[in-house]
Design a protein around this motif. Structure first.
Motif, PDB file in Angstrom:
ATOM      1  N   VAL A 143      -1.704  -1.267  13.302  1.00 50.94           N
ATOM      2  CA  VAL A 143      -1.276  -1.180  11.908  1.00 50.94           C
ATOM      3  C   VAL A 143      -0.745   0.225  11.659  1.00 50.94           C
ATOM      4  O   VAL A 143      -1.488   1.206  11.760  1.00 50.94           O
ATOM      5  CB  VAL A 143      -2.439  -1.482  10.948  1.00 50.94           C
ATOM      6  N   PRO A 144       0.540   0.378  11.347  1.00 43.70           N
ATOM      7  CA  PRO A 144       1.094   1.725  11.164  1.00 43.70           C
ATOM      8  C   PRO A 144       0.720   2.305   9.804  1.00 43.70           C
ATOM      9  O   PRO A 144       0.463   1.573   8.842  1.00 43.70           O
ATOM     10  CB  PRO A 144       2.605   1.496  11.249  1.00 43.70           C
ATOM     11  N   SER A 145       0.694   3.607   9.734  1.00 45.48           N
ATOM     12  CA  SER A 145       0.547   4.259   8.436  1.00 45.48           C
ATOM     13  C   SER A 145       1.797   4.008   7.600  1.00 45.48           C
ATOM     14  O   SER A 145       2.902   3.915   8.128  1.00 45.48           O
ATOM     15  CB  SER A 145       0.351   5.762   8.620  1.00 45.48           C
ATOM     16  N   LEU A 146       1.616   3.896   6.300  1.00 42.58           N
ATOM     17  CA  LEU A 146       2.762   3.722   5.409  1.00 42.58           C
ATOM     18  C   LEU A 146       3.203   5.040   4.779  1.00 42.58           C
ATOM     19  O   LEU A 146       4.130   5.045   3.961  1.00 42.58           O
ATOM     20  CB  LEU A 146       2.426   2.708   4.310  1.00 42.58           C
ATOM     21  N   ARG A 147       2.595   6.124   5.183  1.00 48.77           N
ATOM     22  CA  ARG A 147       3.062   7.420   4.681  1.00 48.77           C
ATOM     23  C   ARG A 147       4.488   7.668   5.169  1.00 48.77           C
ATOM     24  O   ARG A 147       4.814   7.420   6.326  1.00 48.77           O
ATOM     25  CB  ARG A 147       2.133   8.533   5.145  1.00 48.77           C
ATOM     26  N   ASN A 148       5.331   8.113   4.243  1.00 47.07           N
ATOM     27  CA  ASN A 148       6.748   8.383   4.525  1.00 47.07           C
ATOM     28  C   ASN A 148       7.491   7.132   4.989  1.00 47.07           C
ATOM     29  O   ASN A 148       8.522   7.224   5.652  1.00 47.07           O
ATOM     30  CB  ASN A 148       6.890   9.500   5.568  1.00 47.07           C
ATOM     31  N   VAL A 149       6.974   5.958   4.623  1.00 48.87           N
ATOM     32  CA  VAL A 149       7.566   4.710   5.106  1.00 48.87           C
ATOM     33  C   VAL A 149       9.016   4.550   4.649  1.00 48.87           C
ATOM     34  O   VAL A 149       9.822   3.916   5.331  1.00 48.87           O
ATOM     35  CB  VAL A 149       6.697   3.506   4.673  1.00 48.87           C
ATOM     36  N   GLU A 150       9.357   5.139   3.524  1.00 49.52           N
ATOM     37  CA  GLU A 150      10.738   5.083   3.045  1.00 49.52           C
ATOM     38  C   GLU A 150      11.696   5.733   4.033  1.00 49.52           C
ATOM     39  O   GLU A 150      12.875   5.361   4.115  1.00 49.52           O
ATOM     40  CB  GLU A 150      10.823   5.782   1.684  1.00 49.52           C
ATOM     41  N   ARG A 151      11.206   6.697   4.818  1.00 52.52           N
ATOM     42  CA  ARG A 151      12.055   7.471   5.735  1.00 52.52           C
ATOM     43  C   ARG A 151      12.019   6.973   7.178  1.00 52.52           C
ATOM     44  O   ARG A 151      12.837   7.410   7.986  1.00 52.52           O
ATOM     45  CB  ARG A 151      11.621   8.935   5.725  1.00 52.52           C
ATOM     46  N   THR A 152      11.056   6.105   7.534  1.00 53.37           N
ATOM     47  CA  THR A 152      10.809   5.826   8.950  1.00 53.37           C
ATOM     48  C   THR A 152      11.402   4.507   9.440  1.00 53.37           C
ATOM     49  O   THR A 152      10.918   3.927  10.414  1.00 53.37           O
ATOM     50  CB  THR A 152       9.301   5.842   9.242  1.00 53.37           C
ATOM     51  N   SER A 153      12.446   4.031   8.779  1.00 53.62           N
ATOM     52  CA  SER A 153      13.095   2.810   9.259  1.00 53.62           C
ATOM     53  C   SER A 153      13.718   3.061  10.638  1.00 53.62           C
ATOM     54  O   SER A 153      14.013   4.219  10.984  1.00 53.62           O
ATOM     55  CB  SER A 153      14.194   2.395   8.277  1.00 53.62           C
ATOM     56  N   PRO A 154      13.927   1.999  11.430  1.00 59.45           N
ATOM     57  CA  PRO A 154      13.614   0.584  11.188  1.00 59.45           C
ATOM     58  C   PRO A 154      12.125   0.298  11.379  1.00 59.45           C
ATOM     59  O   PRO A 154      11.384   1.159  11.858  1.00 59.45           O
ATOM     60  CB  PRO A 154      14.474  -0.145  12.223  1.00 59.45           C
TER      61      PRO A 154
ATOM     62  N   LEU B 254      -0.620  -3.976  -7.147  1.00 63.19           N
ATOM     63  CA  LEU B 254      -0.201  -5.016  -6.200  1.00 63.19           C
ATOM     64  C   LEU B 254      -0.553  -4.632  -4.770  1.00 63.19           C
ATOM     65  O   LEU B 254      -0.979  -5.475  -3.971  1.00 63.19           O
ATOM     66  CB  LEU B 254       1.304  -5.244  -6.318  1.00 63.19           C
ATOM     67  N   PHE B 255      -0.371  -3.377  -4.452  1.00 64.86           N
ATOM     68  CA  PHE B 255      -0.678  -2.897  -3.115  1.00 64.86           C
ATOM     69  C   PHE B 255      -2.157  -3.079  -2.802  1.00 64.86           C
ATOM     70  O   PHE B 255      -2.520  -3.564  -1.721  1.00 64.86           O
ATOM     71  CB  PHE B 255      -0.283  -1.425  -2.994  1.00 64.86           C
ATOM     72  N   LYS B 256      -3.009  -2.701  -3.727  1.00 67.00           N
ATOM     73  CA  LYS B 256      -4.448  -2.838  -3.510  1.00 67.00           C
ATOM     74  C   LYS B 256      -4.848  -4.298  -3.333  1.00 67.00           C
ATOM     75  O   LYS B 256      -5.734  -4.617  -2.535  1.00 67.00           O
ATOM     76  CB  LYS B 256      -5.213  -2.217  -4.681  1.00 67.00           C
ATOM     77  N   ALA B 257      -4.164  -5.191  -4.038  1.00 62.21           N
ATOM     78  CA  ALA B 257      -4.508  -6.606  -3.974  1.00 62.21           C
ATOM     79  C   ALA B 257      -3.982  -7.284  -2.716  1.00 62.21           C
ATOM     80  O   ALA B 257      -4.608  -8.220  -2.202  1.00 62.21           O
ATOM     81  CB  ALA B 257      -3.966  -7.328  -5.215  1.00 62.21           C
ATOM     82  N   ASN B 258      -2.854  -6.829  -2.196  1.00 59.66           N
ATOM     83  CA  ASN B 258      -2.180  -7.566  -1.128  1.00 59.66           C
ATOM     84  C   ASN B 258      -2.033  -6.828   0.204  1.00 59.66           C
ATOM     85  O   ASN B 258      -1.819  -7.484   1.226  1.00 59.66           O
ATOM     86  CB  ASN B 258      -0.772  -7.966  -1.598  1.00 59.66           C
ATOM     87  N   CYS B 259      -2.125  -5.516   0.199  1.00 62.77           N
ATOM     88  CA  CYS B 259      -1.781  -4.737   1.392  1.00 62.77           C
ATOM     89  C   CYS B 259      -2.903  -3.847   1.899  1.00 62.77           C
ATOM     90  O   CYS B 259      -2.916  -3.483   3.080  1.00 62.77           O
ATOM     91  CB  CYS B 259      -0.562  -3.857   1.115  1.00 62.77           C
ATOM     92  N   SER B 260      -3.823  -3.469   1.023  1.00 64.83           N
ATOM     93  CA  SER B 260      -4.797  -2.437   1.382  1.00 64.83           C
ATOM     94  C   SER B 260      -5.869  -2.923   2.345  1.00 64.83           C
ATOM     95  O   SER B 260      -6.639  -2.111   2.856  1.00 64.83           O
ATOM     96  CB  SER B 260      -5.458  -1.869   0.118  1.00 64.83           C
ATOM     97  N   GLY B 261      -5.914  -4.225   2.619  1.00 62.86           N
ATOM     98  CA  GLY B 261      -6.861  -4.703   3.614  1.00 62.86           C
ATOM     99  C   GLY B 261      -6.556  -4.153   4.992  1.00 62.86           C
ATOM    100  O   GLY B 261      -7.451  -3.937   5.815  1.00 62.86           O
ATOM    101  N   CYS B 262      -5.278  -3.924   5.268  1.00 61.39           N
ATOM    102  CA  CYS B 262      -4.842  -3.346   6.555  1.00 61.39           C
ATOM    103  C   CYS B 262      -4.427  -1.884   6.392  1.00 61.39           C
ATOM    104  O   CYS B 262      -4.773  -1.037   7.212  1.00 61.39           O
ATOM    105  CB  CYS B 262      -3.666  -4.135   7.124  1.00 61.39           C
ATOM    106  N   HIS B 263      -3.660  -1.616   5.339  1.00 66.19           N
ATOM    107  CA  HIS B 263      -3.162  -0.256   5.096  1.00 66.19           C
ATOM    108  C   HIS B 263      -4.108   0.437   4.125  1.00 66.19           C
ATOM    109  O   HIS B 263      -3.781   0.660   2.961  1.00 66.19           O
ATOM    110  CB  HIS B 263      -1.739  -0.316   4.545  1.00 66.19           C
ATOM    111  N   THR B 264      -5.269   0.773   4.656  1.00 65.80           N
ATOM    112  CA  THR B 264      -6.356   1.220   3.799  1.00 65.80           C
ATOM    113  C   THR B 264      -6.534   2.729   3.824  1.00 65.80           C
ATOM    114  O   THR B 264      -6.062   3.412   4.732  1.00 65.80           O
ATOM    115  CB  THR B 264      -7.670   0.531   4.220  1.00 65.80           C
ATOM    116  N   GLY B 265      -7.232   3.239   2.799  1.00 61.67           N
ATOM    117  CA  GLY B 265      -7.587   4.655   2.762  1.00 61.67           C
ATOM    118  C   GLY B 265      -6.399   5.568   2.548  1.00 61.67           C
ATOM    119  O   GLY B 265      -5.270   5.133   2.330  1.00 61.67           O
ATOM    120  N   GLU B 266      -6.651   6.864   2.646  1.00 62.16           N
ATOM    121  CA  GLU B 266      -5.603   7.852   2.414  1.00 62.16           C
ATOM    122  C   GLU B 266      -4.609   7.938   3.577  1.00 62.16           C
ATOM    123  O   GLU B 266      -3.521   8.487   3.413  1.00 62.16           O
ATOM    124  CB  GLU B 266      -6.227   9.226   2.159  1.00 62.16           C
TER     125      GLU B 266
END
Length: 365
Positions: free
Chosen positions: A284-295, A231-243
């Motif tokens: 576009v922010p990185s999504l690495r550690n996104v679970e921890r970086t709220s808000p 799902l991520f590759k189909a809907n999100c990876s256009g902006c949140h791309t690569g490693e």
């Protein structure tokens, strides 16, 4: 002049030359002492390695080679309130390890005198690959980055000149600068490069996803996480791309306009370029550690990842600057079912790098 007179004169000349040659630099008789060779300064090279699944870094390490001593100096500065006007605000005050070196306590930056800024604090990670900093990309050189928070009146509230003066007169730092750079001299360049050296070591690349991506022994994703990856590759990876999980571009993601700190609208990238095409666009922010970086978002308006998803499903605002990737269907946004959301969340949590968050190298001594 007789032959013996010639011999006597030559002998005198030879003796005079020998006597002069035997004088030392002070004019006293004795053997000549060789000039001492200057001691060549050598700091200890820092063993920085690129993760196997990452591209080559953007930062030019040749202009600021990492050393053990330079990194140690940068870390000391990172955790020292000497960088702020009242000594209370450190870099780590807003970039806390347990929150992925972001700041969970406030939606917006929280600085000197309990003042509140206008934007959410992003996490620090993988800056060696970052081409531009801040939500609007206003800084493009890591070595200049610390100047902005130091001189921001609602963050650290000091001046660079005053910070350097305090460092020069401290009892702690001359020895640290000498260990890192060869002399005790505290310059703007050395100060900034030391901070860069520490931040460059802050590489997050050991999440569950990373180990799966590198095909490490025993690394696997659950069925839900794998569905989420699809799902991520189909809907999100256009902006949140690569490693890095960001293409480092600036995009309008359909957020409703809100006043920044009850004063003005934050127009994002437009405030840097004055190009109308950049109106209300943010990095576009990185999504690495996104679970921890709220808000989340540039103004910290969403407290949870579930709220972020609800925005993309139901509340994307259609404007001329809205990113084309959010216009792929008749209705702006992304269509996700309840199951899709659960799977996508499961995948996003695989980007949490607990090893990075707990790494003692990045903690205060």
């Amino acid at each position: 002049m007789t032959r013996w007179q010639h011999v006597a004169i030559l002998a005198a000349i030879v003796f005079y030359g020998f006597a002069v040659g035997c004088q030392n630099d002070s004019g006293k008789d004795g053997p000549v002492e060789p000039e001492p060779k200057p001691v060549e300064f050598k700091a200890t090279p820092y063993n920085w390695k690129k993760p196997a699944n990452f591209d080559d870094p953007h930062y030019d390490f040749t202009k600021n080679p990492l050393t053990v001593e330079g990194v140690a100096l940068g870390k000391t500065l990172f955790y020292d309130g000497i960088l702020s006007r009242d000594g209370a605000i450190t870099c780590a005050f807003c970039h806390q390890s347990f929150s992925g070196f972001a700041h969970n306590d406030h939606a917006l930056s929280h600085g000197i005198g309990d003042k509140i800024g206008t934007r959410n604090v992003p996490g620090i990670q993988n800056v060696a690959w970052t081409r531009a900093f801040f939500w609007d990309g206003g800084i493009v050189d890591l070595d200049l980055l610390p100047i902005a928070p130091i001189q921001n009146p609602v963050e650290m509230g000091d001046s660079l000149a005053n910070v350097l003066k305090k460092i020069r007169t401290s009892g702690q730092y001359p020895a640290l600068f000498k260990a890192a750079f060869g002399t005790e001299e505290v310059t703007t360049e050395r100060f900034l490069k030391a901070l860069s050296q520490f931040m460059l070591t802050m590489v997050s690349a050991n999440s569950k996803y990373d180990k799966y991506s590198r095909k490490e022994t025993g690394a696997s994703l659950t069925e839900s996480e794998l569905r989420g990856l699809t799902l991520f590759k189909a809907n999100c990876s256009g902006c949140h791309t690569g490693e890095l999980f960001t293409d480092q571009s600036f995009r309008n993601n359909g957020l409703r306009m809100q006043l920044a700190n009850s004063k003005d609208f934050d127009l994002g990238r437009y405030q840097i370029t004055l190009n109308l095409d950049d109106y209300n666009k943010f990095r576009v922010p990185s999504l690495r550690n996104v679970e921890r970086t709220s808000p989340y978002m540039h103004d910290g308006r969403f407290q949870t990842l579930e709220q972020v998803m609800e925005h993309y499903i139901n509340d994307v605002q259609d404007t001329p600057q809205l990113d084309p990737l959010l216009k792929k269907t008749g209705k702006p946004g992304i269509a996700l079912t309840t199951t899709d959301k659960a799977d996508l969340l499961a995948f996003l949590r695989t980007l949490t790098d607990d090893e990075y968050i707990r790494d003692r190298r990045f903690q205060p001594d």
